[in-house]
Design an enzyme around this catalytic site. Structure first.
Site, PDB file in Angstrom:
ATOM      1  N   GLU A  62      27.074 -17.461  35.790  1.00  0.00           N
ATOM      2  CA  GLU A  62      28.311 -16.690  35.587  1.00  0.00           C
ATOM      3  C   GLU A  62      28.383 -16.096  34.179  1.00  0.00           C
ATOM      4  O   GLU A  62      29.047 -15.103  33.945  1.00  0.00           O
ATOM      5  CB  GLU A  62      29.542 -17.571  35.851  1.00  0.00           C
ATOM      6  CG  GLU A  62      29.770 -17.891  37.317  1.00  0.00           C
ATOM      7  CD  GLU A  62      30.120 -16.658  38.154  1.00  0.00           C
ATOM      8  OE1 GLU A  62      31.049 -15.930  37.772  1.00  0.00           O
ATOM      9  OE2 GLU A  62      29.448 -16.419  39.174  1.00  0.00           O
TER      10      GLU A  62
ATOM     11  N   CYS B  64      22.517 -23.165  46.883  1.00  0.00           N
ATOM     12  CA  CYS B  64      23.658 -22.481  46.278  1.00  0.00           C
ATOM     13  C   CYS B  64      23.231 -21.037  46.035  1.00  0.00           C
ATOM     14  O   CYS B  64      22.121 -20.796  45.550  1.00  0.00           O
ATOM     15  CB  CYS B  64      24.025 -23.159  44.961  1.00  0.00           C
ATOM     16  SG  CYS B  64      25.229 -22.245  43.971  1.00  0.00           S
TER      17      CYS B  64
ATOM     18  N   CYS C  55      28.413 -18.303  50.330  1.00  0.00           N
ATOM     19  CA  CYS C  55      28.598 -19.453  49.448  1.00  0.00           C
ATOM     20  C   CYS C  55      28.358 -20.716  50.266  1.00  0.00           C
ATOM     21  O   CYS C  55      29.044 -20.937  51.274  1.00  0.00           O
ATOM     22  CB  CYS C  55      30.033 -19.422  48.922  1.00  0.00           C
ATOM     23  SG  CYS C  55      30.497 -20.878  47.987  1.00  0.00           S
TER      24      CYS C  55
ATOM     25  N   ASP D  63      32.246 -14.965  47.696  1.00  0.00           N
ATOM     26  CA  ASP D  63      31.670 -16.114  46.989  1.00  0.00           C
ATOM     27  C   ASP D  63      32.613 -16.430  45.828  1.00  0.00           C
ATOM     28  O   ASP D  63      33.543 -15.675  45.549  1.00  0.00           O
ATOM     29  CB  ASP D  63      30.256 -15.766  46.463  1.00  0.00           C
ATOM     30  CG  ASP D  63      29.622 -16.929  45.709  1.00  0.00           C
ATOM     31  OD1 ASP D  63      29.775 -18.084  46.150  1.00  0.00           O
ATOM     32  OD2 ASP D  63      28.994 -16.711  44.657  1.00  0.00           O
ATOM     33  N   SER D  64      32.318 -17.511  45.108  1.00  0.00           N
ATOM     34  CA  SER D  64      33.124 -17.842  43.934  1.00  0.00           C
ATOM     35  C   SER D  64      32.819 -16.904  42.765  1.00  0.00           C
ATOM     36  O   SER D  64      33.585 -16.834  41.816  1.00  0.00           O
ATOM     37  CB  SER D  64      32.832 -19.278  43.518  1.00  0.00           C
ATOM     38  OG  SER D  64      31.471 -19.381  43.145  1.00  0.00           O
TER      39      SER D  64
ATOM     40  N   HIS E 164      24.049 -18.964  43.905  1.00  0.00           N
ATOM     41  CA  HIS E 164      23.818 -18.593  42.492  1.00  0.00           C
ATOM     42  C   HIS E 164      22.365 -18.865  42.082  1.00  0.00           C
ATOM     43  O   HIS E 164      21.858 -18.253  41.142  1.00  0.00           O
ATOM     44  CB  HIS E 164      24.729 -19.397  41.554  1.00  0.00           C
ATOM     45  CG  HIS E 164      26.132 -18.888  41.461  1.00  0.00           C
ATOM     46  ND1 HIS E 164      27.037 -19.023  42.491  1.00  0.00           N
ATOM     47  CD2 HIS E 164      26.788 -18.230  40.463  1.00  0.00           C
ATOM     48  CE1 HIS E 164      28.202 -18.492  42.111  1.00  0.00           C
ATOM     49  NE2 HIS E 164      28.066 -18.006  40.891  1.00  0.00           N
TER      50      HIS E 164
HETATM   51  N1  DGL Z   1      27.578 -19.830  45.073  1.00  0.00           N
HETATM   52  C1  DGL Z   1      28.270 -20.905  45.663  1.00  0.00           C
HETATM   53  C2  DGL Z   1      27.411 -21.745  46.558  1.00  0.00           C
HETATM   54  O1  DGL Z   1      26.553 -21.202  47.213  1.00  0.00           O
HETATM   55  C3  DGL Z   1      29.347 -21.608  44.883  1.00  0.00           C
HETATM   56  C4  DGL Z   1      29.000 -22.117  43.562  1.00  0.00           C
HETATM   57  C5  DGL Z   1      30.214 -22.668  42.866  1.00  0.00           C
HETATM   58  O2  DGL Z   1      31.169 -21.909  42.689  1.00  0.00           O
HETATM   59  O3  DGL Z   1      30.203 -23.852  42.512  1.00  0.00           O
HETATM   60  O4  DGL Z   1      27.587 -22.917  46.682  1.00  0.00           O
END
Ligand code: DGL
Length: 257
Positions: A151, A183, A73, A10-11, A185
């Site tokens: 984050e 997302c 992600c 993931d990011s 996150h």
């Molecule tokens: N967690 C990621 C997602 O599911 C990426 C969020 C990001 O880095 O913008 O989209």
């Protein structure tokens, strides 16, 4: 018997919500998790950049011997999964906003989707919405600043409430009964979300479904572990290990890729 690990990327911290579901469902598997924090957030990057970083993460995980990769992600999945599957021989599992179950379960015929710009502008998101939500109104909204907040370790904070209220206001003027977290996150914002959403709105997070799909693929390809249960964590940016500890990760190594 297989000893090779499952790769997860993931990011940033978001994919840890998926890893948690994977570890619960597959306790004998070993995992290698990489957070591309040097390039986070992915949601604001171009489709080309997301593709390039997804290849970089996948190649690095393959070099570590991974037998299957979970793209934890939504932004990377919706922009890159088809090309990743066409490029590499190992199986890939991706995560996309769970439009289908939300649309099927909706009695008000209106659902909300909160996701990144990169996900909402992808062709895959549009085709999934068209295919699975024909008779349901889908109200989408970019979760501006939400990934950055998670984050920073501020998922349960006053700032989270303020940003979520702004993001949800245009959705909540419609009679939605499901809010899809598009997302990885966003599950970390569940406590804050519950403070803001009416109790009639169900939060839809598909991490458990991703874990089930991963198990199906491991079985299909005869890749399941009989013993194991380790996880190793990596990030592409300098990071505070104390922040990782709040997500339950004790040891984190930085790699430059
Ligand atoms: N967690 C990621 C997602 O599911 C990426 C969020 C990001 O880095 O913008 O989209």
């Amino acid at each position: 018997m297989h000893k090779y690990p499952i790769g997860v990327f993931d990011s940033g911290f978001g994919g840890l919500s998926v890893l948690d579901a994977l570890q619960k469902k597959l306790p004998k598997e070993d995992f290698i998790y990489i957070a591309d924090q040097a390039f986070a957030p992915y949601g604001k990057r171009s489709a080309e950049q997301i593709m390039e970083r997804s290849h970089t993460m996948s190649r690095w995980l393959l070099a570590k011997g991974c037998k299957l990769i979970v793209v934890a992600c939504n932004t990377a999945t919706t922009n890159a999964i088809q090309e990743l599957r066409a490029t590499y021989t190992i199986p890939f599992v991706g995560i996309e906003p769970a439009i289908k179950p939300a649309a099927l379960g909706s009695t008000t015929a209106a659902i909300g989707v909160l996701a990144t710009e990169g996900t909402l502008s992808s062709a895959l998101f549009h085709s999934t919405t068209q295919d699975h939500a024909k008779n349901v109104r889908v109200i989408t909204q970019v979760g501006h600043g939400l990934v950055e907040l998670v984050e920073k370790g501020l998922a349960d904070s006053q700032q989270a409430d303020t940003l979520l209220k702004e993001a949800l206001a245009p959705i909540l003027v419609h009679p939605i009964d499901h809010l899809v977290l598009g997302c990885t996150h966003y599950p970390f914002l569940t406590t804050a979300l519950k403070r803001i959403l009416p109790s009639s709105v169900q939060i839809v997070d598909c991490s458990a479904a991703i874990a089930r799909q991963t198990e199906r693929l491991l079985e299909k390809h005869e890749l399941k572990n009989k013993v194991g249960g380790n996880a190793h964590f990596f990030t592409t940016a300098p990071t505070e290990s104390s922040l990782w500890k709040t997500f339950g990760v004790d040891l984190i190594s930085q790699v430059e890729i």
